[in-house]
Design a protein around this motif. Sequence first.
Motif, PDB file in Angstrom:
ATOM      1  N   PHE A  84       0.825  -1.213   0.000  1.00  0.00           N
ATOM      2  CA  PHE A  84       0.000   0.000   0.000  1.00  0.00           C
ATOM      3  C   PHE A  84       0.861   1.265   0.000  1.00  0.00           C
ATOM      4  CE2 PHE A  84      -2.791  -3.307   1.737  1.00  0.00           C
ATOM      5  CZ  PHE A  84      -3.821  -3.223   0.812  1.00  0.00           C
ATOM      6  N   THR A  85       2.027   1.193   0.600  1.00  0.00           N
ATOM      7  CA  THR A  85       2.943   2.340   0.569  1.00  0.00           C
ATOM      8  C   THR A  85       3.410   2.617  -0.850  1.00  0.00           C
ATOM      9  OG1 THR A  85       3.710   1.844   2.809  1.00  0.00           O
ATOM     10  CG2 THR A  85       5.118   3.250   1.454  1.00  0.00           C
ATOM     11  N   ARG A  86       3.765   1.560  -1.568  1.00  0.00           N
ATOM     12  CA  ARG A  86       4.270   1.723  -2.934  1.00  0.00           C
ATOM     13  C   ARG A  86       3.205   2.251  -3.884  1.00  0.00           C
ATOM     14  NH1 ARG A  86       6.441  -3.366  -1.736  1.00  0.00           N
ATOM     15  NH2 ARG A  86       4.858  -4.377  -3.059  1.00  0.00           N
ATOM     16  N   ARG A  87       1.950   1.909  -3.650  1.00  0.00           N
ATOM     17  CA  ARG A  87       0.898   2.217  -4.622  1.00  0.00           C
ATOM     18  C   ARG A  87       0.028   3.429  -4.283  1.00  0.00           C
ATOM     19  NH1 ARG A  87       2.683  -2.556  -5.121  1.00  0.00           N
ATOM     20  NH2 ARG A  87       2.600  -3.701  -7.093  1.00  0.00           N
ATOM     21  N   CYS A  88       0.214   4.020  -3.091  1.00  0.00           N
ATOM     22  CA  CYS A  88      -0.642   5.167  -2.763  1.00  0.00           C
ATOM     23  C   CYS A  88      -0.342   6.359  -3.678  1.00  0.00           C
ATOM     24  CB  CYS A  88      -0.542   5.548  -1.293  1.00  0.00           C
ATOM     25  SG  CYS A  88       1.041   6.177  -0.757  1.00  0.00           S
ATOM     26  N   GLU A  89       0.903   6.498  -4.158  1.00  0.00           N
ATOM     27  CA  GLU A  89       1.224   7.584  -5.089  1.00  0.00           C
ATOM     28  C   GLU A  89       0.579   7.339  -6.448  1.00  0.00           C
ATOM     29  OE1 GLU A  89       2.680  11.140  -6.517  1.00  0.00           O
ATOM     30  OE2 GLU A  89       2.509  10.383  -4.463  1.00  0.00           O
ATOM     31  N   ASP A  90       0.487   6.083  -6.865  1.00  0.00           N
ATOM     32  CA  ASP A  90      -0.188   5.762  -8.122  1.00  0.00           C
ATOM     33  C   ASP A  90      -1.656   6.161  -8.066  1.00  0.00           C
ATOM     34  OD1 ASP A  90       2.135   4.671  -9.137  1.00  0.00           O
ATOM     35  OD2 ASP A  90       1.654   2.639  -8.483  1.00  0.00           O
ATOM     36  N   VAL A  91      -2.289   5.927  -6.914  1.00  0.00           N
ATOM     37  CA  VAL A  91      -3.697   6.297  -6.741  1.00  0.00           C
ATOM     38  C   VAL A  91      -3.854   7.807  -6.830  1.00  0.00           C
ATOM     39  CG1 VAL A  91      -5.659   6.240  -5.170  1.00  0.00           C
ATOM     40  CG2 VAL A  91      -4.141   4.270  -5.326  1.00  0.00           C
ATOM     41  N   ARG A  92      -2.949   8.523  -6.211  1.00  0.00           N
ATOM     42  CA  ARG A  92      -3.013   9.984  -6.234  1.00  0.00           C
ATOM     43  C   ARG A  92      -2.911  10.510  -7.677  1.00  0.00           C
ATOM     44  NH1 ARG A  92       0.637  10.610  -2.889  1.00  0.00           N
ATOM     45  NH2 ARG A  92      -0.664  10.951  -1.055  1.00  0.00           N
ATOM     46  N   LYS A  93      -1.997   9.964  -8.456  1.00  0.00           N
ATOM     47  CA  LYS A  93      -1.814  10.399  -9.846  1.00  0.00           C
ATOM     48  C   LYS A  93      -3.029  10.067 -10.700  1.00  0.00           C
ATOM     49  CE  LYS A  93       3.245   9.980  -9.894  1.00  0.00           C
ATOM     50  NZ  LYS A  93       4.392   9.227 -10.450  1.00  0.00           N
ATOM     51  N   ALA A  94      -3.700   8.970 -10.405  1.00  0.00           N
ATOM     52  CA  ALA A  94      -4.831   8.527 -11.222  1.00  0.00           C
ATOM     53  C   ALA A  94      -6.037   9.434 -11.089  1.00  0.00           C
ATOM     54  CB  ALA A  94      -5.233   7.105 -10.823  1.00  0.00           C
ATOM     55  N   LYS A  95      -6.051  10.322 -10.101  1.00  0.00           N
ATOM     56  CA  LYS A  95      -7.226  11.138  -9.836  1.00  0.00           C
ATOM     57  C   LYS A  95      -7.153  12.528 -10.467  1.00  0.00           C
ATOM     58  CE  LYS A  95      -8.305  11.025  -5.467  1.00  0.00           C
ATOM     59  NZ  LYS A  95      -8.001  11.078  -4.032  1.00  0.00           N
ATOM     60  N   ARG A  96      -6.188  12.778 -11.308  1.00  0.00           N
ATOM     61  CA  ARG A  96      -6.047  14.102 -11.897  1.00  0.00           C
ATOM     62  C   ARG A  96      -7.238  14.472 -12.768  1.00  0.00           C
ATOM     63  NH1 ARG A  96       0.478  14.296 -13.300  1.00  0.00           N
ATOM     64  NH2 ARG A  96       1.116  14.356 -11.125  1.00  0.00           N
ATOM     65  N   GLY A  97      -7.635  15.747 -12.673  1.00  0.00           N
ATOM     66  CA  GLY A  97      -8.792  16.204 -13.423  1.00  0.00           C
ATOM     67  C   GLY A  97      -8.662  17.662 -13.807  1.00  0.00           C
ATOM     68  N   LEU A  98      -9.685  18.455 -13.468  1.00  0.00           N
ATOM     69  CA  LEU A  98      -9.734  19.842 -13.894  1.00  0.00           C
ATOM     70  C   LEU A  98      -9.018  20.796 -12.951  1.00  0.00           C
ATOM     71  CD1 LEU A  98     -13.434  19.919 -15.089  1.00  0.00           C
ATOM     72  CD2 LEU A  98     -11.398  20.111 -16.526  1.00  0.00           C
ATOM     73  N   VAL A  99      -8.533  20.306 -11.827  1.00  0.00           N
ATOM     74  CA  VAL A  99      -7.787  21.161 -10.910  1.00  0.00           C
ATOM     75  C   VAL A  99      -6.303  20.866 -11.040  1.00  0.00           C
ATOM     76  CG1 VAL A  99      -9.712  21.293  -9.294  1.00  0.00           C
ATOM     77  CG2 VAL A  99      -7.972  19.535  -8.971  1.00  0.00           C
ATOM     78  N   ALA A 100      -5.479  21.811 -10.593  1.00  0.00           N
ATOM     79  CA  ALA A 100      -4.033  21.614 -10.652  1.00  0.00           C
ATOM     80  C   ALA A 100      -3.637  20.384  -9.837  1.00  0.00           C
ATOM     81  CB  ALA A 100      -3.322  22.854 -10.109  1.00  0.00           C
ATOM     82  N   PRO A 101      -2.698  19.583 -10.315  1.00  0.00           N
ATOM     83  CA  PRO A 101      -2.315  18.359  -9.603  1.00  0.00           C
ATOM     84  C   PRO A 101      -1.927  18.599  -8.152  1.00  0.00           C
ATOM     85  CG  PRO A 101      -1.343  18.386 -11.794  1.00  0.00           C
ATOM     86  CD  PRO A 101      -1.978  19.734 -11.590  1.00  0.00           C
ATOM     87  N   TYR A 102      -1.261  19.736  -7.889  1.00  0.00           N
ATOM     88  CA  TYR A 102      -0.820  19.984  -6.524  1.00  0.00           C
ATOM     89  C   TYR A 102      -1.977  20.321  -5.582  1.00  0.00           C
ATOM     90  CZ  TYR A 102      -0.957  24.740  -8.486  1.00  0.00           C
ATOM     91  OH  TYR A 102      -1.336  25.891  -9.124  1.00  0.00           O
ATOM     92  N   PHE A 103      -3.180  20.613  -6.129  1.00  0.00           N
ATOM     93  CA  PHE A 103      -4.333  20.954  -5.291  1.00  0.00           C
ATOM     94  C   PHE A 103      -5.264  19.767  -5.070  1.00  0.00           C
ATOM     95  CE2 PHE A 103      -8.651  22.978  -4.906  1.00  0.00           C
ATOM     96  CZ  PHE A 103      -8.463  23.477  -3.623  1.00  0.00           C
ATOM     97  N   GLU A 104      -5.051  18.669  -5.783  1.00  0.00           N
ATOM     98  CA  GLU A 104      -6.005  17.562  -5.755  1.00  0.00           C
ATOM     99  C   GLU A 104      -6.212  16.979  -4.366  1.00  0.00           C
ATOM    100  OE1 GLU A 104      -4.269  15.074  -8.665  1.00  0.00           O
ATOM    101  OE2 GLU A 104      -5.299  16.036 -10.336  1.00  0.00           O
ATOM    102  N   ASP A 105      -5.121  16.744  -3.640  1.00  0.00           N
ATOM    103  CA  ASP A 105      -5.256  16.149  -2.311  1.00  0.00           C
ATOM    104  C   ASP A 105      -5.975  17.094  -1.358  1.00  0.00           C
ATOM    105  OD1 ASP A 105      -3.990  13.884  -3.173  1.00  0.00           O
ATOM    106  OD2 ASP A 105      -2.027  14.428  -2.395  1.00  0.00           O
TER     107      ASP A 105
END
Length: 299
Positions: free
Chosen positions: A74-95
Amino acid sequence: MAARKEIDGSASVPAFYGKELRWKREAVGLTLRQAVEGSFYGVSYLSEIERGQRRMPLDLAKHMDQVLRTDGFFTRRCEDVRKAKRGLVAPYFEDALEMETHARDIEEWNPMLLPGPLQLEPYIRGIILAVDPLEPEVTVKAKVTARRDRAWVFEDAAGPASWAVLHESILREPIVEDDAMAEQLAHVAAVARRRRFIPQILPCNAGAHPFMMGSTFFMSFSDAPPMVYTEGMFSGQLIDDPGVVTRYQQAYNRLRAAALSPAVSLRMIEQAAEDYGNGNHARRRERSRLADEQLQHGT
C-alpha cells in the motif's frame, strides 16, 4: 443492520486500491477499529479509503502495511492512486480538494483573490483567462463548473465551519467589470449574512503581518490530524507536520488579531458591492487617474 455495500474495483484506481485494502484487512480478521489502532486516523477515515472516496496518506499506508504484513504494497501504490485522480484542478491541489470534502473546520487567508468556493462565473473566468488567455472555451466552462461545484463549502448548512481573512485589496482592485464585481461582493456578503462563514478584512494600512505571501488554509477533521495547505501561482504544498502546523496556526491567530472585526468587515464588503453597483468606485478611480496625470505633468 445495514446491508454490506460491495466495492466495484473497476470503477477507478482508488476503488481498486480500496477494495484490495478491505480484502487484505478482512483476510487477517481485523475490524476497521483494530486496523487503525496505533495510528492518528479514525474508523470512518479508513472506511472511506476502502470505498475509494478518500486518499491514503503515506503514514497511514505504512501503518497498514505493517499491520497487515503486506510488504510495502500500500505504501508503494498510494502515489499511483493519487496520480490517477487528476482532473480539472491543478495536480498539486487535488489532495487538498479531497480533504476539503471531509473537513470539520476551515480557516483561510487570501491576499489577492476571494476563496474559490465563493467565486461566481465572471470572477472565475477572469482568473482563468488571466493565467492563460488561450484556454479553450470548453475547458474554461468545465473549470467554471468544477469550481462552482465547491460552493457547498461556504453555502451548505452541513458544510464545515469556515473563517476567512481577506486583504482589503480584494475589494478595491477589481479583476472583472464593475457590475460583475458588485454582484460578486454582494454574493459574498449574502453568504456571510446567512452565517455560513465569518469574514475578516485585513486593511491595506495594517503594516507588516503574518502570511505576507500566497494563500493558505487550514483544515481540521474529526478523524485525522489537522493539515495546512499553502499555494503560490503554480505550486502548492500540503503540510501535516504537527509542529509546523501549530506554528502556522499561531501565525494565523495573530493575523486575525490584526484584521478588522467580522461585523465591520461585512459592512465593508457590502459597501464595496454598493460602490461598484452605483458607479462610485469608477468615479473614484477616474479622479485618482486624473490626479496622477496632474502630478506627472507638474500641474
